[in-house]
Write an enzyme that holds these catalytic residues in place. Structure first.
Site, short mmCIF file in Angstrom:
data_model
loop_
_atom_site.label_atom_id
_atom_site.label_comp_id
_atom_site.label_asym_id
_atom_site.label_seq_id
_atom_site.Cartn_x
_atom_site.Cartn_y
_atom_site.Cartn_z
N TYR A 1 4.97 -7.18 17.85
CA TYR A 1 5.14 -6.34 16.66
C TYR A 1 5.90 -5.07 17.03
O TYR A 1 6.86 -4.68 16.36
CB TYR A 1 3.76 -6.00 16.08
N PHE B 1 0.83 -1.21 0.00
CA PHE B 1 0.00 0.00 0.00
C PHE B 1 0.87 1.27 0.00
O PHE B 1 0.86 2.04 -0.98
CB PHE B 1 -0.94 -0.08 1.21
N LYS C 1 9.66 -3.97 15.68
CA LYS C 1 9.92 -2.69 15.01
C LYS C 1 10.95 -1.87 15.80
O LYS C 1 11.77 -1.16 15.22
CB LYS C 1 8.62 -1.91 14.85
#
Ligand code: UDP
Length: 333
Positions: free
Chosen positions: A156, A18, A160
């Site tokens: 997550y 995206f 990151k």
């Protein structure tokens, strides 16, 4: 060949995704030659159709970024945008080990490869890194607070954060011109709702006359920024020497509650869909920890580049709806 002639191409990992596809389109519109690496796990070649039709100078390599870069000479690239990652809370909850490995191992390989030739590199991190947050709005130098390791959603954030450590470590140790951006809720055409993202899900439901499912009481808020405002900011950051070795919040700082977002989608599209509340446990399974407020402090990015998002949320909603309708009309019956 001198250095400026040798370094002609820009590498975008995750370029069929995206944000990645919008970034590739923007770079190509400025005349760049772009190499994309994407394993098409969540991205799609369909996202690149418009860019290709515009006659762009594109090379597409299908594969995982960490492996595919081994076939490329880092010295022939002028910039690297590393976007390839596991995305979406739902995906991370369903395939946690794969998501953590993808984020950490591939990013480590891409950074080492870029560092071998000192290629200016930008990695996209996430507002998830702030975890529960210690105050609002989130500032880049804030402490981060995560839940326990038994609550898988924080994996997550942690993966990151590790990516950020790696990028900053290469900056300090090897002088890699590295920039980290923490993307807040980024929205726009081509975003899929398949992995949990709220706005494309709401738009699709509104178009189909189905209920818009607001999780919890709908008072939790997010700041939505159109990808077409985010992408030029990312490029300006990579191109600014003042961004090296630093972390930047990127997004909008205008908060909207999820309940209001649902009502805005219905009103903007003139839909007859109802807005319903769904308990968190039903949506995500037991023990899910949602964030009440997620808002960036944008002082740093505003001091570094000129950054002022322009696209109104109603415009984004209209454009997402138009894109979903167009793709549905093109799909083979
Ligand atoms: N959400 C919702 N309905 C949906 C998908 C998401 O109410 O169909 C909520 C979700 O619980 C969260 C907000 O919308 O409070 C934003 O979710 P998203 O996954 O898009 O972004 P994030 O939570 O990562 O900021």
């Amino acid at each position: 060949m001198n250095d400026s002639r040798a370094r002609q191409r820009i590498l975008v990992t995750g370029g069929a995704g995206f944000v990645g596809s919008h970034l590739v389109g923007h770079l190509c519109s400025r005349g760049a030659a772009v190499t994309i690496i994407d394993d098409l796990s969540t991205g799609s070649l369909r996202n690149l159709v418009e860019v290709r039709d515009g006659g762009a100078n594109l090379e597409f390599i299908e594969g995982r970024a960490g492996a595919a870069i081994n076939g490329l000479d880092a010295r022939s690239f002028s910039a690297v945008y590393h976007l390839a990652a596991a995305v979406g809370v739902q995906l991370v909850l369903e395939k946690t080990a794969e998501a953590v490995e993808r984020n950490v191992i591939d990013t480590s390989s891409v950074l080492r490869w870029a560092a071998s030739a000192g290629v200016p590199t930008l990695i996209t991190s996430s507002s998830e890194v702030y975890g529960r947050g210690v105050r609002s709005p989130f500032r880049e130098e804030d402490d981060v607070v995560y839940g326990p390791t038994t609550a898988l959603r924080w994996s997550y954030a942690c993966s990151k954060a590790l990516d950020e450590y790696l990028a900053l470590a290469h900056y300090h140790a090897a002088g890699l011109p590295a920039t980290v951006v923490r993307l807040f809720n980024t929205v726009g055409p081509r975003q899929t709702g398949r992995y949990g993202m709220v706005l494309p899900r709401f738009v699709r439901s509104a178009l189909n006359g189905q209920p818009l499912e607001v999780y919890g009481d709908g008072r939790q808020s997010r700041c939505f920024c159109d990808v077409r405002d985010v992408v030029p900011a990312i490029v300006a950051l990579l191109e600014s020497s003042a961004s090296r070795g630093r972390v930047f919040n990127v997004g909008s700082d205008q908060s909207t509650s999820i309940g209001d977002l649902a009502r805005l989608v219905v009103a903007t599209l003139g839909s007859s869909s109802p807005v319903v509340n769904v308990p968190y446990a039903e949506a995500y399974g037991p023990g899910f920890d949602d964030l009440q407020i997620r808002q960036p402090d944008l002082t740093r990015i505003r001091e570094t580049i000129s950054f002022a998002p322009r696209i109104a949320l109603t415009q984004t909603i209209t454009d997402i709806a138009a894109q979903i309708t167009r793709v549905a009309a093109e799909a083979p019956r």
